[in-house]
Design an enzyme around this catalytic site. Structure first.
Site, PDB file in Angstrom:
ATOM      1  N   LYS A 140     -12.058   3.374  -8.901  1.00  0.00           N
ATOM      2  CA  LYS A 140     -11.895   1.995  -9.918  1.00  0.00           C
ATOM      3  C   LYS A 140     -12.483   3.164 -11.360  1.00  0.00           C
ATOM      4  O   LYS A 140     -12.033   2.983 -12.393  1.00  0.00           O
ATOM      5  CB  LYS A 140     -12.371   0.919  -9.647  1.00  0.00           C
ATOM      6  CG  LYS A 140     -12.641  -0.203 -10.430  1.00  0.00           C
ATOM      7  CD  LYS A 140     -14.063  -1.553  -9.982  1.00  0.00           C
ATOM      8  CE  LYS A 140     -13.854  -2.168  -9.052  1.00  0.00           C
ATOM      9  NZ  LYS A 140     -14.252  -2.600  -8.236  1.00  0.00           N
ATOM     10  N   ARG A 175     -19.961  -3.364 -10.527  1.00  0.00           N
ATOM     11  CA  ARG A 175     -19.678  -3.027  -9.303  1.00  0.00           C
ATOM     12  C   ARG A 175     -18.885  -2.204  -7.925  1.00  0.00           C
ATOM     13  O   ARG A 175     -19.063  -0.892  -8.602  1.00  0.00           O
ATOM     14  CB  ARG A 175     -17.731  -3.392 -10.182  1.00  0.00           C
ATOM     15  CG  ARG A 175     -17.913  -4.117 -11.646  1.00  0.00           C
ATOM     16  CD  ARG A 175     -16.871  -3.367 -12.724  1.00  0.00           C
ATOM     17  NE  ARG A 175     -15.222  -4.197 -12.294  1.00  0.00           N
ATOM     18  CZ  ARG A 175     -14.125  -3.019 -12.882  1.00  0.00           C
ATOM     19  NH1 ARG A 175     -14.168  -2.838 -14.026  1.00  0.00           N
ATOM     20  NH2 ARG A 175     -12.967  -4.342 -12.425  1.00  0.00           N
ATOM     21  N   GLY A 188     -11.809  -6.956  -2.960  1.00  0.00           N
ATOM     22  CA  GLY A 188     -12.523  -7.813  -2.279  1.00  0.00           C
ATOM     23  C   GLY A 188     -13.368  -7.582  -1.188  1.00  0.00           C
ATOM     24  O   GLY A 188     -13.791  -8.159  -0.541  1.00  0.00           O
ATOM     25  N   MET A 241     -15.767  -5.658  -1.107  1.00  0.00           N
ATOM     26  CA  MET A 241     -16.811  -4.908  -1.101  1.00  0.00           C
ATOM     27  C   MET A 241     -17.985  -6.166  -2.428  1.00  0.00           C
ATOM     28  O   MET A 241     -16.561  -6.867  -2.951  1.00  0.00           O
ATOM     29  CB  MET A 241     -16.961  -3.409  -1.940  1.00  0.00           C
ATOM     30  CG  MET A 241     -17.055  -2.986  -0.413  1.00  0.00           C
ATOM     31  SD  MET A 241     -17.670  -1.293  -0.870  1.00  0.00           S
ATOM     32  CE  MET A 241     -15.958  -0.801  -1.382  1.00  0.00           C
ATOM     33  N   ARG A 259      -4.966   0.386 -10.703  1.00  0.00           N
ATOM     34  CA  ARG A 259      -4.596   1.327  -9.886  1.00  0.00           C
ATOM     35  C   ARG A 259      -2.903   0.933  -9.642  1.00  0.00           C
ATOM     36  O   ARG A 259      -2.294  -0.166  -9.576  1.00  0.00           O
ATOM     37  CB  ARG A 259      -5.594   1.042  -8.548  1.00  0.00           C
ATOM     38  CG  ARG A 259      -5.422  -0.550  -8.098  1.00  0.00           C
ATOM     39  CD  ARG A 259      -6.385  -1.320  -7.102  1.00  0.00           C
ATOM     40  NE  ARG A 259      -5.928  -2.542  -7.135  1.00  0.00           N
ATOM     41  CZ  ARG A 259      -6.790  -3.203  -6.709  1.00  0.00           C
ATOM     42  NH1 ARG A 259      -8.153  -3.203  -6.738  1.00  0.00           N
ATOM     43  NH2 ARG A 259      -6.645  -4.710  -7.025  1.00  0.00           N
ATOM     44  N   HIS A 289      -5.889 -13.466  -2.339  1.00  0.00           N
ATOM     45  CA  HIS A 289      -6.023 -12.288  -1.737  1.00  0.00           C
ATOM     46  C   HIS A 289      -4.867 -12.395  -0.545  1.00  0.00           C
ATOM     47  O   HIS A 289      -5.131 -11.415   0.443  1.00  0.00           O
ATOM     48  CB  HIS A 289      -7.820 -13.288  -0.720  1.00  0.00           C
ATOM     49  CG  HIS A 289      -7.575 -12.479   0.763  1.00  0.00           C
ATOM     50  ND1 HIS A 289      -7.928 -12.855   1.831  1.00  0.00           N
ATOM     51  CD2 HIS A 289      -8.426 -10.905  -0.099  1.00  0.00           C
ATOM     52  CE1 HIS A 289      -8.333 -11.796   2.698  1.00  0.00           C
ATOM     53  NE2 HIS A 289      -9.232 -10.962   2.737  1.00  0.00           N
ATOM     54  N   SER A 302      10.299  19.505  26.919  1.00  0.00           N
ATOM     55  CA  SER A 302      10.526  18.566  25.861  1.00  0.00           C
ATOM     56  C   SER A 302       8.980  17.481  26.408  1.00  0.00           C
ATOM     57  O   SER A 302       8.827  17.429  27.520  1.00  0.00           O
ATOM     58  CB  SER A 302      11.537  16.951  26.440  1.00  0.00           C
ATOM     59  OG  SER A 302      11.373  15.547  25.685  1.00  0.00           O
ATOM     60  N   CYS A 361       9.187  13.534  23.413  1.00  0.00           N
ATOM     61  CA  CYS A 361       9.684  12.398  24.092  1.00  0.00           C
ATOM     62  C   CYS A 361       8.648  11.116  24.286  1.00  0.00           C
ATOM     63  O   CYS A 361       9.166   9.845  24.646  1.00  0.00           O
ATOM     64  CB  CYS A 361      10.960  12.115  25.296  1.00  0.00           C
ATOM     65  SG  CYS A 361      10.033  13.113  26.368  1.00  0.00           S
ATOM     66  N   TYR A 364      12.476  19.000  17.833  1.00  0.00           N
ATOM     67  CA  TYR A 364      13.210  17.457  17.195  1.00  0.00           C
ATOM     68  C   TYR A 364      12.648  16.140  17.625  1.00  0.00           C
ATOM     69  O   TYR A 364      11.177  17.085  18.699  1.00  0.00           O
ATOM     70  CB  TYR A 364      14.349  16.956  17.844  1.00  0.00           C
ATOM     71  CG  TYR A 364      14.593  17.326  19.201  1.00  0.00           C
ATOM     72  CD1 TYR A 364      14.221  15.868  20.309  1.00  0.00           C
ATOM     73  CD2 TYR A 364      14.525  18.159  20.075  1.00  0.00           C
ATOM     74  CE1 TYR A 364      13.780  15.804  21.342  1.00  0.00           C
ATOM     75  CE2 TYR A 364      14.734  18.551  21.365  1.00  0.00           C
ATOM     76  CZ  TYR A 364      14.377  17.243  22.004  1.00  0.00           C
ATOM     77  OH  TYR A 364      14.104  17.491  23.614  1.00  0.00           O
TER      78      TYR A 364
END
Ligand code: ADP
Ligand code: MG
Ligand code: MG
Length: 951
Positions: free
Chosen positions: A71, A141, A150, A152, A391, A514, A842, A909, A929
């Site tokens: 903020k 704030r 919301g 804090m 934001r 909210h 693997s 895997c 992979y």
């Protein structure tokens, strides 16, 4: 900092107080200020604790989020790019660390900084903090690095007392406004700083109750209709409530108020809901929050004042339209809290056209500057627009994909940037079911459409009504998965229960409420602002006013909510697969008629071009294999042969094999299994069309295949011609005290080589048969649970001999490989020896995690909550690879293995193969992979692309 209230020193000179305890890991990723802080520290100077913004410039920038919080950094940025931001200053997150390190005390020297910054604000505003005639009011704030909306606390209108309130009334010529601000301040301060909260969950906020009583006494519906004298009465009643309930007087001194508020905001960093939010979102506790002290502007000054919240694009669908809500003559969170139902932002054009036009310009300017969808908060005071926050906006998975893809089309961002922006997990939402059109139509024809609200979270959910978040949480813990949380409105305290529900809906609040915000973030189905609902929490019912009359819905009743259309339907409604599933898997929708699919496909094609890691699927049936290919699988990374034995006609011979008392009987049973397995493998080879298929030989302990009930035992005795006692004895023999570490994996194949032999034959016979059909095949036989080279040698020899026999008998050869899983720590540590035999590794990270931690996966739930609360595990190690321990074994195995065979093929895997953070790690350590369940493949592809872009 009692000094703040008493000490009148105006010195700007920073005192020489060294930071007691800087951030442990510093502000690693960022950024200039931290470097600056470090330099200052070295030079023996004190790091700057406060940063000013306002009057067209600022000391901070948007890059300084770590120090100023999101903020604060964005307020500075907006001031710097010339947007109208009321002046103020940010107290850094480092001060939050100091605050906690010093036993929840503010550093002494901060008092002087604050006084100096207040003086700068006073100059810009032209009013004085605490002045009896011309008082400047401020807001205090919170603002962490990552937005935690919301979670804090924020306090508005600080600086008011009986004297300054009278001064404000006289100066503004608007008594109503002054006392409206004053009563709001007392309620917020009473709640946040003094801690006056409702006692029971059925209770309302104590200040709200007094307010409601006042409205009733005055015969008005809305708080904006209360006259000045009623508001004055409220001020007195609020103060009396505080005195009665808490036994303290409301503080009159503005600096004492300010000190209390700053401390409360720092403390709110550690409140329950903030702690939980951090855990859910992996935000470290040591980051701390910044505090912003900002001059107030007022949206509650009358009909030419307003407050609102907007998104530069639709956060639910992602459509490129201005999206938001506002309330005339209101303040702060009124829009979000649903005090009155807000109006759509377009309507502002009629009410305050000049400010609206300015807002539209700012929308454009912000998107151009940030190149990202912005969530903005604004206030209009007597026709003048002020920006209070911006934001990057939270969005649904649908919106995330749409905005990213369209911003590339608009040339605002690159493809790489688009890939970075979409949260891999969010792709799940695009695969989620929607209501079956016919079923929904029928429900509506039956008159079951109860109400319409705002569609805040897309998707379809059908489930049982629950009215309290804590009860939803408790039910979910007992395994209830179909819950719809229904509430008048939700608040941050409810997030656990919201997380436990399939979806939720509220009677109040708009798209910026909210509930809507949480839905977007958690990816839940959600409807808000459904004002036909009214709740009786005591009776545990919800009454819906419909055209036909009132319908009462009780706790536990079924309802269905359509988060695309905002429709609430009584009872259950069947669901159907999403656009993506219909195009790819069911193939009953044309891609050209599927815009959601088209954007998904575009993003996936960019991801495929960007990634280095290949992706495979864990699949053991032909239809799963086809789905895997549709989702982009380049092979099968794990085919669990044991799953096949539970298929039709197979469990009988399997059991016969297990209860056989000698090799000949075992072979007889295996002979029956062989053709059945062969058919399974052939189906998979056909579906995979030449892509590699890794087939694991039998892994689980044998008792898992035996019947567990009496009837089953009797049947098996009959089928095998053995006595019930003999079967029971065999079951008793096979029972293991710790099956995870027991007679399983290659140990089965070592003790009963004929099992491996049968499985290998089935694979190669299928492979040769399918290749004779003209379809390419490439089997990779994988031996599980190897801990020593010799185990693999013995099993590999059986496999190779079976291959040679089958090729000779059928007159055709196919290419294949034999490799092993690395899932026992000993295998990882001796991987160089094992690599002499293995043609691939693997990583079976499920077992490797179990054995590295010495904790079985099934037992994790018993300890996980306590371990996470005490920060022993930051995340569940069965969800994300533990890089330090398990990861270190993986790295060791990879480098030992490749030391022997530089081209050794490496994959994973375990369940981790579909987890974005684990995928990133696999990319980092050079695996070839990852393999995961078919439905997680889109996530793995995107995560792999992000990992490649990061490197
Ligand atoms: P959150 O982090 O929960 O969004 P904020 O700090 O943004 O909390 O404060 C909530 C609301 O309070 C803002 O959206 C804005 O409407 C109002 N507000 C905060 N500071 C001021 C201010 N200086 N002047 C007017 N309104 C303010
Ligand atoms: Mg805000
Ligand atoms: Mg295993």
């Amino acid at each position: 900092m009692p000094s703040l209230a008493k000490n009148k020193s105006k010195s700007l000179k920073p005192k020489k107080v060294a930071l007691k305890n800087g951030h442990k890991n510093g502000h690693k990723n960022g950024i200039k200020v931290s470097a600056k802080t470090a330099i200052l520290k070295k030079a023996g100077k004190v790091a700057k604790r406060t940063f000013f913004f306002g009057g067209g410039k600022a000391e901070g920038t948007k890059e300084m989020k770590n120090l100023l919080g999101g903020k604060g950094a964005n307020l500075a940025e907006m001031a710097n790019i010339g947007l109208p931001v009321p002046p103020g200053f940010t107290i850094t997150t480092d001060v939050c660390t100091e605050f906690y390190a010093g036993g929840k005390k503010l550093p002494k020297a901060l008092g002087d900084d604050i006084r100096a910054q207040i003086a700068r604000m006073e100059k810009v505003v032209g009013a004085k903090f605490g002045d009896a005639k011309n008082p400047m009011l401020v807001s205090v704030r919170s603002g962490a690095r990552a937005s935690m909306p919301g979670m804090m606390d924020t306090i508005l209108n600080l600086g008011l007392n009986d004297t300054t309130a009278a001064g404000l009334a006289a100066k503004s010529g608007n008594e109503r406004f002054a006392y409206d601000s004053y009563r709001r301040f007392i309620a917020m301060y009473g709640d946040v700083v003094l801690g006056l909260k409702p006692e029971k969950k059925e209770d309302h906020d104590p200040f709200d109750e007094i307010l409601a009583a006042k409205k009733k006494a005055r015969g008005v519906k809305l708080d904006s209709e209360l006259p000045a004298d009623a508001l004055k009465e409220l001020v007195a009643e609020f103060k009396a409530e505080i005195k009665n309930r808490l036994g303290v007087d409301f503080p009159n001194d503005p600096y004492a108020q300010l000190e209390g508020a700053i401390k409360a905001v720092f403390q709110s960093w550690q409140n329950d809901r903030a702690n939980l939010y951090r855990r859910l979102n992996n935000i470290p506790a040591e980051w701390g929050t910044a505090v912003n002290v900002q001059a107030m502007v007022f949206g509650n000054k009358g009909a030419d004042s307003a407050t609102g919240v907007c998104f530069t694009r639709d956060p639910a669908s992602g459509e490129n339209v201005f999206y938001g809500e506002f309330l005339v003559n209101a303040q702060g969170e009124d829009v979000v809290a649903g005090i009155r139902t807000p109006e759509k932002i377009e309507a502002l054009g009629n009410v305050l056209p000049k400010a609206y036009k300015q807002l539209l310009d700012i929308r454009k300017k912000l998107e151009k500057h940030y190149k990202e969808m912005q969530d903005i908060e604004f206030t209009i005071e007597n026709g003048t627009l002020y920006m209070l926050q911006c934001r990057n906006g939270k969005r649904t998975g649908f919106a995330g994909v749409r905005i990213a893809v369209e911003m590339v089309d608009e040339k605002l961002i690159s493809k790489e940037e688009a890939l970075r922006r979409v949260e891999p997990e969010a792709l799940n939402q695009l695969l989620r079911p929607v209501f079956l059109p016919a079923a929904k139509k029928k429900a509506i024809e039956e008159g079951r459409l109860l109400a319409k609200g705002l569609p805040a979270g897309p998707g379809a959910a059908t489930g049982k009504v629950v009215f309290f978040a804590d009860e939803a949480e408790a039910l979910a813990a007992k395994g209830e998965t179909n819950l719809i949380l229904c509430r008048h409105e939700t608040s941050p305290e409810d997030i656990r229960g919201m997380n436990a529900s399939l979806g939720f809906m509220t009677a109040f609040g708009g798209m910026t409420s909210h509930a809507a915000l949480v839905a977007r973030q958690m990816g839940k189905v959600c409807i808000v602002g459904c004002d036909a609902l009214s709740f009786d929490y005591h009776a545990r019912t919800m009454t819906v006013t419909t055209a036909q009359g009132e319908v009462v819905v009780k706790e536990g009743d079924w309802i269905s909510i359509d988060g695309f259309a905002g429709e609430v339907i009584n009872g259950r409604v069947d669901t159907t697969p999403s656009e993506v599933i219909r195009v790819l898997i069911e193939k009953n929708l044309d891609a050209k008629e599927a815009p959601v699919y088209a954007r998904y496909a575009k993003l996936m094609s960019w991801a495929d071009a960007a990634r280095r890691l290949r992706v495979r699927a864990n699949a053991d049936q032909p239809d799963q294999s086809e789905a895997a290919v549709a989702f982009g699988a380049e092979g099968i990374g794990l085919c669990r042969t044991e799953h096949m034995f539970f298929g039709e006609g197979k469990i009988g011979p399997m059991r016969e094999m297990i209860v056989a008392e000698n090799e000949a009987d075992r072979r007889a049973a295996l002979d029956k299994l062989l053709p059945l397995q062969r058919e399974d493998f052939a189906g998979i080879f056909r579906a995979m069309k030449g892509r590699p298929v890794t087939i694991r030989t039998l892994d689980p302990p044998l008792h898992e295949f035996l019947p567990h009930d009496e009837a089953g035992v009797r049947d098996l005795a009959r089928d095998t011609g053995k006595s019930v006692e003999a079967i029971q004895e065999r079951i008793h023999d096979l029972k293991e005290s710790n099956p995870m570490l027991g007679h399983r994996g290659c140990r089965l194949g070592i003790t009963y080589p004929e099992i491996t032999e049968m499985q290998a034959r089935a694979v190669f016979e299928a492979a040769v048969d399918v290749s004779k059909e003209g379809i390419e095949v490439f089997p990779e036989i994988m031996i599980p649970l190897v801990g020593t080279k010799k185990e693999l040698d013995l099993q590999a020899a059986i496999v190779r001999k079976a291959a040679a026999d089958v090729f000779a008998a059928r007159g055709k050869k196919v290419g294949y490989m034999v490799g092993t899983m690395i899932e026992i720590p000993r295998a990882a540590l001796t991987a160089d020896q094992i690599a002499e035999t293995a043609e691939f590794f693997s990583f079976g990270t499920n077992d490797l995690t179990q054995m590295t931690f010495g904790l079985s996966r099934d037992d994790v739930p018993r300890v996980l909550a306590a371990y996470q609360a005490q920060d022993i595990y930051q995340v569940d190690p069965f969800v994300s690879v533990d890089r330090q321990g398990v990861g270190s074994l993986m790295k060791t195995a990879a480098s030992l293995g490749r030391g022997v065979k530089p081209k050794l093929k490496l994959g994973i895997c375990g369940e981790h193969g579909g987890d974005p953070s684990s995928v990133e790690f696999c990319n980092e350590i050079g695996l070839d992979y990852v393999s995961c369940s078919p439905y997680r493949l889109p996530i793995a592809r995107l995560a792999a692309a992000q990992a490649a872009l990061k490197q």
